[in-house]
Scaffold this motif. Structure first.
Motif, PDB file in Angstrom:
ATOM      1  N   ALA A 121       0.835  -1.206   0.000  1.00  0.00           N
ATOM      2  CA  ALA A 121       0.000   0.000   0.000  1.00  0.00           C
ATOM      3  C   ALA A 121       0.866   1.251   0.000  1.00  0.00           C
ATOM      4  CB  ALA A 121      -0.918  -0.009   1.219  1.00  0.00           C
ATOM      5  N   GLY A 164      -2.872   4.896  -1.862  1.00  0.00           N
ATOM      6  CA  GLY A 164      -2.231   4.795  -0.552  1.00  0.00           C
ATOM      7  C   GLY A 164      -2.532   5.941   0.406  1.00  0.00           C
ATOM      8  N   THR A 212      -4.199   4.852   3.744  1.00  0.00           N
ATOM      9  CA  THR A 212      -3.232   4.073   4.531  1.00  0.00           C
ATOM     10  C   THR A 212      -2.240   5.017   5.203  1.00  0.00           C
ATOM     11  OG1 THR A 212      -3.430   2.237   2.985  1.00  0.00           O
ATOM     12  CG2 THR A 212      -1.479   2.256   4.388  1.00  0.00           C
TER      13      THR A 212
HETATM   14  N1  LIG Z   1      -6.591  -3.589   5.388  1.00  0.00           N
HETATM   15  C1  LIG Z   1      -6.181  -3.825   4.144  1.00  0.00           C
HETATM   16  N2  LIG Z   1      -5.946  -5.084   3.722  1.00  0.00           N
HETATM   17  C2  LIG Z   1      -5.514  -5.341   2.468  1.00  0.00           C
HETATM   18  N3  LIG Z   1      -5.260  -4.365   1.549  1.00  0.00           N
HETATM   19  C3  LIG Z   1      -5.484  -3.098   1.914  1.00  0.00           C
HETATM   20  C4  LIG Z   1      -5.941  -2.746   3.220  1.00  0.00           C
HETATM   21  N4  LIG Z   1      -6.063  -1.389   3.286  1.00  0.00           N
HETATM   22  C5  LIG Z   1      -5.686  -0.920   2.089  1.00  0.00           C
HETATM   23  N5  LIG Z   1      -5.351  -1.943   1.264  1.00  0.00           N
HETATM   24  C6  LIG Z   1      -4.856  -1.809  -0.111  1.00  0.00           C
HETATM   25  O1  LIG Z   1      -3.803  -0.873  -0.097  1.00  0.00           O
HETATM   26  C7  LIG Z   1      -3.836  -0.052  -1.270  1.00  0.00           C
HETATM   27  C8  LIG Z   1      -3.958   1.414  -0.870  1.00  0.00           C
HETATM   28  O2  LIG Z   1      -5.259   1.640  -0.333  1.00  0.00           O
HETATM   29  P1  LIG Z   1      -5.721   3.043   0.268  1.00  0.00           P
HETATM   30  O3  LIG Z   1      -7.122   2.858   0.770  1.00  0.00           O
HETATM   31  O4  LIG Z   1      -4.702   3.528   1.217  1.00  0.00           O
HETATM   32  O5  LIG Z   1      -5.714   3.983  -1.018  1.00  0.00           O
HETATM   33  P2  LIG Z   1      -6.418   5.405  -1.217  1.00  0.00           P
HETATM   34  O6  LIG Z   1      -5.480   6.204  -2.046  1.00  0.00           O
HETATM   35  O7  LIG Z   1      -6.834   5.958   0.092  1.00  0.00           O
HETATM   36  O8  LIG Z   1      -7.681   5.008  -2.073  1.00  0.00           O
HETATM   37  P3  LIG Z   1      -9.207   5.544  -1.930  1.00  0.00           P
HETATM   38  O9  LIG Z   1      -9.203   6.944  -2.422  1.00  0.00           O
HETATM   39  O10 LIG Z   1      -9.956   4.573  -2.803  1.00  0.00           O
HETATM   40  O11 LIG Z   1      -9.560   5.397  -0.467  1.00  0.00           O
HETATM   41  C9  LIG Z   1      -5.008  -0.561  -2.106  1.00  0.00           C
HETATM   42  O12 LIG Z   1      -4.504  -1.492  -3.036  1.00  0.00           O
HETATM   43  C10 LIG Z   1      -5.888  -1.253  -1.075  1.00  0.00           C
HETATM   44  O13 LIG Z   1      -6.656  -2.277  -1.672  1.00  0.00           O
END
Ligand SMILES: Nc1ncnc2c1ncn2[C@@H]1O[C@H](COP(=O)(O)OP(=O)(O)OP(=O)(O)O)[C@@H](O)[C@H]1O
Length: 239
Positions: A14, A37, A40
């Motif tokens: 992530a 990400g 995260t």
């Molecule tokens: N608890 C988890 N278990 C497995 N994979 C995860 C988990 N949390 C996040 N991921 C994966 O980590 C990556 C980053 O996710 P994240 O939610 O941080 O992105 P984001 O930029 O915030 O996206 P969004 O705008 O859709 O929320 C993605 O591939 C997601 O599927």
């Protein structure tokens, strides 16, 4: 800093070797595609999760290695969190919701009450302190949540999509409020948003894609400086 999750038999990276520095009183906006990400990173900065590798320093304390009890204390005292929905407790007034954030700080109830009133006034809700969340519109609920995040005077405000779903006029008002807080109060903020108008107001912005920083620069309205390497950011892709 790197964060990996297990997904069945696979490993999801992530966050993949990113380095970011936000100075005291600075504001950084994170943008990028879904799954890049952002959430995260915010959860790790908030001390809700730990990185797989690397460190996350808040005022010199590494959140990656502190004990759980110290981490809980840091979250309660030093981190203000704001999500895409207000997340207020339904049966409690705006002022009770805000005052509740001060309970872990062991302040006298009268002081909690007064500080909650001040915080609601700061976000323009002095006339709505005794309203229940259901009696407020979405914009007022978000401002109440902002007051709740700020009432403890946190070291950092972390916001995930704070203007998402608001009508355009309310989005503009909420953006003004945030911009006033980070410029006048010198609040340290990290904000993830798809809202370009909000991002353009921020002094710094970074784009996260597939767990790396793919662009970083200043967020001024002309975009001057955007997409150029920034000294406050290091990422595998930028090295
Ligand atoms: N608890 C988890 N278990 C497995 N994979 C995860 C988990 N949390 C996040 N991921 C994966 O980590 C990556 C980053 O996710 P994240 O939610 O941080 O992105 P984001 O930029 O915030 O996206 P969004 O705008 O859709 O929320 C993605 O591939 C997601 O599927």
């Amino acid at each position: 800093m790197t964060k990996c999750y297990r997904d069945g038999g696979d490993t999801v990276r992530a966050l993949d070797g990113i380095g970011l520095y936000v100075e005291d009183g600075g504001t950084l906006v994170l943008q990028g595609p879904p799954g890049g990400g952002k959430s995260t990173l915010l959860r790790i900065l908030a001390g809700l999760e730990r990185p797989t590798r690397g460190s996350v320093e808040l005022d010199g304390t590494d959140l990656a290695t502190v004990t759980e009890s110290r981490l809980a204390r840091i979250r309660a005292e030093s981190i203000g969190l704001l999500g895409p929905d207000a997340g207020l407790t339904p049966g409690r007034t705006a002022r009770q919701n805000v005052a509740g954030a001060l309970v872990p700080l062991r302040l006298h109830p009268a002081d909690r009450w007064e500080l909650a009133g001040d915080a609601l006034e700061e976000v323009g809700l002095s006339g709505h302190m005794d309203f229940l969340p259901g009696e407020l519109d979405d914009h007022a609920r978000r401002r109440t949540a902002l007051a709740r995040a700020l009432v403890k005077r946190p070291t950092a405000l972390l916001a995930d999509r704070p203007t998402a779903g608001l009508p355009a006029a309310d989005r503009a008002d909420f953006t003004e409020l945030l911009a006033r807080l980070w410029s006048e109060r010198r609040l340290t903020c990290v904000i993830a948003t798809e809202d370009d108008a909000l991002a353009r107001r921020a002094p710094r912005r970074a784009t996260l894609s597939r767990g790396t920083v793919t662009a970083a620069g200043s967020g001024d309205p002309q975009g001057d400086g955007a997409d150029r390497p920034a000294p406050w950011c290091a990422s595998r892709s930028a090295r």
